[in-house]
Write a protein that holds these residues in place. Structure first.
Motif, PDB file in Angstrom:
ATOM      1  N   GLN B 446      26.682  28.688  25.614  1.00  0.00           N
ATOM      2  CA  GLN B 446      27.476  26.990  26.720  1.00  0.00           C
ATOM      3  C   GLN B 446      27.899  26.180  25.011  1.00  0.00           C
ATOM      4  N   LEU B 449      31.244  27.989  23.697  1.00  0.00           N
ATOM      5  CA  LEU B 449      31.284  28.717  24.467  1.00  0.00           C
ATOM      6  C   LEU B 449      32.460  27.481  24.380  1.00  0.00           C
ATOM      7  N   VAL B 450      31.879  25.627  24.374  1.00  0.00           N
ATOM      8  CA  VAL B 450      32.624  24.531  24.436  1.00  0.00           C
ATOM      9  C   VAL B 450      33.787  24.400  23.050  1.00  0.00           C
ATOM     10  N   ALA B 453      36.875  26.509  23.376  1.00  0.00           N
ATOM     11  CA  ALA B 453      37.783  25.540  24.207  1.00  0.00           C
ATOM     12  C   ALA B 453      38.046  24.835  22.766  1.00  0.00           C
ATOM     13  N   VAL B 454      37.504  24.208  23.329  1.00  0.00           N
ATOM     14  CA  VAL B 454      37.816  23.322  22.129  1.00  0.00           C
ATOM     15  C   VAL B 454      39.174  23.275  20.852  1.00  0.00           C
ATOM     16  N   ARG B 477      41.686  29.183  26.910  1.00  0.00           N
ATOM     17  CA  ARG B 477      41.319  28.547  27.367  1.00  0.00           C
ATOM     18  C   ARG B 477      40.678  28.577  28.497  1.00  0.00           C
ATOM     19  N   ILE B 480      38.236  30.929  28.838  1.00  0.00           N
ATOM     20  CA  ILE B 480      36.809  30.639  28.276  1.00  0.00           C
ATOM     21  C   ILE B 480      36.607  29.917  29.501  1.00  0.00           C
ATOM     22  N   ASP B 481      36.182  28.441  29.807  1.00  0.00           N
ATOM     23  CA  ASP B 481      35.777  27.509  30.893  1.00  0.00           C
ATOM     24  C   ASP B 481      35.501  27.838  32.327  1.00  0.00           C
ATOM     25  N   ALA B 484      32.207  30.165  30.656  1.00  0.00           N
ATOM     26  CA  ALA B 484      31.450  28.570  30.942  1.00  0.00           C
ATOM     27  C   ALA B 484      31.005  29.032  32.373  1.00  0.00           C
TER      28      ALA B 484
END
Lengths: 218, 621
Positions: B446, B449-450, B453-454, B477, B480-481, B484
């Motif tokens: 997780q 994945l954050v 995304a960033v 992004r 990716i969210d 997540a």
């Protein structure tokens, strides 16, 4: 804006700092690695906003949330945003139990939408309440299961969710592509329906709705 | 009595024992008489001394008492001052005889009774020294100090009546030599010792004096050796035994010392006159048999039944009474049965718990129990309480078949226990694994994945990025969210973080929050529920809620949690269609899980009346 970060994971911490300083133009004044450190540094370094992960050492349970609640008592005017990998109605209710300065409860994944995330921090700093859409969904689902939310139209549902998430009438109008006047109409209908007193103050309006939702069926 | 698990011959042998039942008489006071009868060739080979009727016993006691009366009467007729002095030894003899009779009745296989009878005889013999008839008097002179040897013998032989060690036997023999053989020179060379010198060979007081000194020295050696042996025996005894042995040994030793010392040492020092000294001597000696009798009857030395009685009790098919019956018969309440598990070098008790056989030299000992030459178990006993190893071996033969029969049940219990424990361990291991996976997903995937995304978003925001590429990065992004969000769902299914962070009630409330129909949570759990009950209860509730929505089409669901002592009770009720038999895949899974932890799951689901499921789960105290 001067921000205190509470995050124990090194990579995430670096990612956060990069987002806040490079993209948001904020200043990270201190970094805490445990819940206790968050409380202590919030008092010592005088940040303008506290941003903390909920899950922190040493227990890796809800140390960050407990630190936030302690800061709420010691420094009621301190805007606080808590981040988590997942959201709970219970945590939201605890965080919003005491009327105070700006409050945010967001999924960590929201950091990825850098612009929106930084905007949310600014809104909390200016006293607003910002709840993650997933939290709002939980609250509305919960309330809907027990209370007469079912009587609301689909559009009114959308408006209620955005109000609960802390959005302004202008933002809601923009997102739903309706006029602000229509938004005001919807909000007043929702208020009537839920038996809430009309209120012009955005922040207090959010709190009233959130409390209604959090308490419904509990 | 047919039992398919036993070799035919063995069963017959066993029934032979049980058929004897009509001929068995169990008499109160623990005396058991079983007439083995003439057909004893077909009787099982129980080699312990078989219980016999003992008509001779009462006769012997009666004879001894009669002799005591006669002796007392004759001594009284001879006169003396004061008149009761001659009665001391006959009276002591009567006490010994009666105590011997009681001991023999209570313990037919124990030789303490016989030894006490011997004591009575020695008292009577010593008493004849005062008689007027020269022949009778001579017996008394020759056996004057024999009661001391019998006292030493009693001390060494307690509690079985047999001397258990070679050293004890040596000391006892030495005692008799001192009191009988070394006594001889005193009347052979000192005419004044016997009436009119009838026993004297020569008038050599010097030789008599030398012999007397030798007798004293050897006598002291016997007493010191006895004291050492008894002290060692006392130290090795279990605390319960030691409490009985200590006063007995002290009193017995005192009596042995009192007899020679009171007239020679105590009386001169305290100014006690001869008459009082004799009275005290008589009382001290007369209480000796009572001390032995009491010690024999208390503290587990008592055997209240006999082996034959044991076989009868076993035939009563009351298997759980096997160990208690054996304990009664052997007079050792601490007796345990150890069953050898087939194909495993492991002993278990009647409940299937593993037990260790005692090491050699420990406070406890074990005798093997065998059937057809194969070992099936052991009797674990207290060697201090056991009067005779042969008795225990015989008991092992008597109970062998009954024990072998019980062994099957015991093995079953042991296996059930092992399976139950192994299932519970599997559940716990699976939970630990779930928690580890959830943590890895949470902390590793997780977080990554954050960051991804960033990075995707930062890429999109780069000023040198072409418009189309920037839009692609934003879409990336978004993907990716989504990933997540799926990981979040996965973590919830594997092991919800709230369960670990806030416990069962919070996690169940969270489940209720996510229900599409009104769902209430009631009840209280003041003490947090520990693993593995906590996650088991959670997954049960999760499954039942999912069923209420998916299959029962319920409009309302209620969850109730309570805890009574060490049992967690969870009830989930709905107002749906009912009619489930709880045989679905998910239900089977949670039923297995609850069963693995020793809990129960009851489904109440009449058609049209909703479904109520109640789970009860041990959750520690």
């Amino acid at each position: 804006m001067r921000i205190l970060i509470g995050e124990d994971d090194t990579l995430l911490r670096e990612g956060l700092i990069s987002v806040l300083e490079r993209d948001g133009g904020f200043e990270v004044v201190a970094v805490a690695h445990t819940g206790d450190e968050v409380t202590r540094l919030a008092a010592q370094t005088g940040p303008e906003l506290v941003l903390t992960d909920i899950r922190m050492p040493p227990e890796f349970t809800d140390e960050g949330l407990r630190a936030a609640l302690r800061i709420r008592v010691a420094q009621p005017a301190m805007p606080i945003v808590v981040l988590s990998q997942y959201v709970q109605r219970r945590y939201a209710a605890e965080l919003l139990a005491r009327p105070s300065a700006g409050t945010g409860y967001l999924l960590k994944q929201r950091i990825g939408d850098v612009g929106a995330f930084c905007a949310d921090l600014r809104r909390v700093h200016s006293g607003a309440t910002v709840l993650d859409p997933e939290v709002v969904e939980l609250l509305i689902a919960r309330a809907g299961a027990a209370a007469p939310l079912a009587a609301l139209t689909g559009r009114q549902h959308d408006v209620l969710a955005l109000v609960a998430a802390g959005r302004s009438n202008a933002f809601i109008a923009h997102v739903l592509r309706i006029s602000e006047k229509a938004v005001v109409h919807h909000v007043s209908h929702i208020y009537d329906h839920l038996g809430l007193a009309p209120n012009d103050d955005d922040h207090r309006r959010v709190l009233a709705v959130v409390h209604y939702l959090a308490d419904a069926g509990a | 009595m047919s039992c398919p698990f036993y070799p035919r011959g063995s069963v017959e042998e066993f029934t032979t024992i049980t058929r004897r039942r009509p001929g068995t008489r169990v008499i109160l006071m623990g005396v058991t008489s079983v007439d083995n009868g003439p057909g004893s060739t077909s009787a099982p080979r129980i080699r312990s001394a078989p219980a016999r009727r003992r008509p001779g016993l009462g006769l012997l006691t009666a004879t001894l008492v009669t002799f005591a009366w006669v002796e007392a009467a004759l001594l009284l007729a001879d006169g003396g001052e004061p008149w009761w002095v001659p009665l001391v030894l006959p009276a002591a003899a009567v006490v010994f005889a009666v105590a011997g009779q009681v001991a023999s009745m209570r313990r037919p296989h124990n030789r303490m009774g016989a030894l006490l009878m011997l004591g009575a005889l020695s008292m009577l013999a010593a008493g004849t020294a005062g008689l007027a008839a020269p022949a009778a008097s001579a017996v008394g002179v020759i056996l004057a100090t024999m009661p001391l040897a019998v006292l030493v013998h009693l001390l060494h032989a307690f509690p079985s009546g047999r001397c258990r060690s070679g050293i004890s036997r040596l000391i006892v023999v030495a005692g008799y030599v001192v009191s009988i053989v070394l006594q001889a020179p005193q009347y052979l060379f000192e005419p004044s010792q016997s009436m009119r010198g009838t026993l004297a060979l020569a008038d050599r007081p010097d030789l008599a004096a030398v012999a007397h000194n030798v007798q004293i020295v050897v006598g002291i050696a016997v007493m010191v050796a006895t004291a050492v042996v008894l002290a060692l025996r006392w130290r090795r005894a279990t605390p319960a035994r030691a409490r009985v042995l200590a006063p007995l040994y002290l009193y017995g030793g005192l009596a042995v010392l009192a007899v020679p010392l009171i007239p020679d040492l105590v009386a001169p020092v305290t100014g006690l006159d001869d008459v009082d000294a004799q009275l005290i001597q008589g009382i001290v000696v007369g209480l000796v048999p009572l001390a032995f009798l009491t010690a024999l009857m208390v503290g587990g030395f008592t055997r209240v039944g006999e082996l034959e009685e044991l076989s009868v009790r076993l035939a009563a098919d009351d298997r759980d009474r096997l160990a208690p019956a054996l304990a009664d018969v052997l007079g050792d309440p601490s007796v345990q049965l150890a069953f050898l598990r087939t194909g495993a070098d492991e002993f278990v008790d009647a409940d299937g718990h593993p037990v260790m056989l005692p090491e050699p030299g420990a406070h406890r000992a074990a005798v093997p129990v065998e059937v057809d030459g194969g070992r099936i178990g052991a009797i674990v006993y207290d060697p201090a309480a056991a009067d005779d190893l042969r008795t225990i071996r015989a008991a092992a033969r008597v109970i062998a078949l009954a024990m072998d029969r019980q062994r099957l049940e015991v093995e079953l219990r042991a296996e059930q226990r092992a399976v139950r424990e192994s299932r519970a361990r599997l559940v716990a291991a699976a939970d630990r694994e779930r928690e580890r996976i959830a943590r890895d997903l949470h902390d590793g995937l997780q977080a990554q994945l954050v960051l991804l995304a960033v990075q995707a978003q930062q890429l999109a925001m780069r000023p040198d990025m072409p418009q189309a590429a920037s839009e692609d990065a934003v879409r990336l992004r978004g993907r990716i969210d989504e990933a997540a969000a799926r990981v979040r769902g996965l973590v919830f299914t594997v092991m919800p973080p709230l369960l670990v962070e806030r416990g069962l009630v919070a996690a169940v409330e969270d489940l209720a929050d996510r229900m599409p129909v009104p769902t209430t949570v009631t009840g209280e759990l003041e003490v947090p529920v520990g693993e593995p009950a906590r996650s088991t209860a959670y997954f049960v509730v999760a499954e039942l809620l999912s069923n209420a929505v998916k299959h029962a089409q319920a409009d309302r669901v209620s969850i109730h949690l309570t805890r009574h002592g060490g049992v967690l009770a969870v009830t989930v009720g709905d107002d749906g269609v009912g009619g489930t038999d709880g045989s679905g895949h998910g239900m089977r899974g949670i039923t297995d899980r609850v069963g693995a932890l020793g809990g129960t799951l009851k489904v109440n689901s009449a058609v049209g009346a909703g479904t109520t499921v109640r789970m009860e789960l041990p959750c520690g105290s």
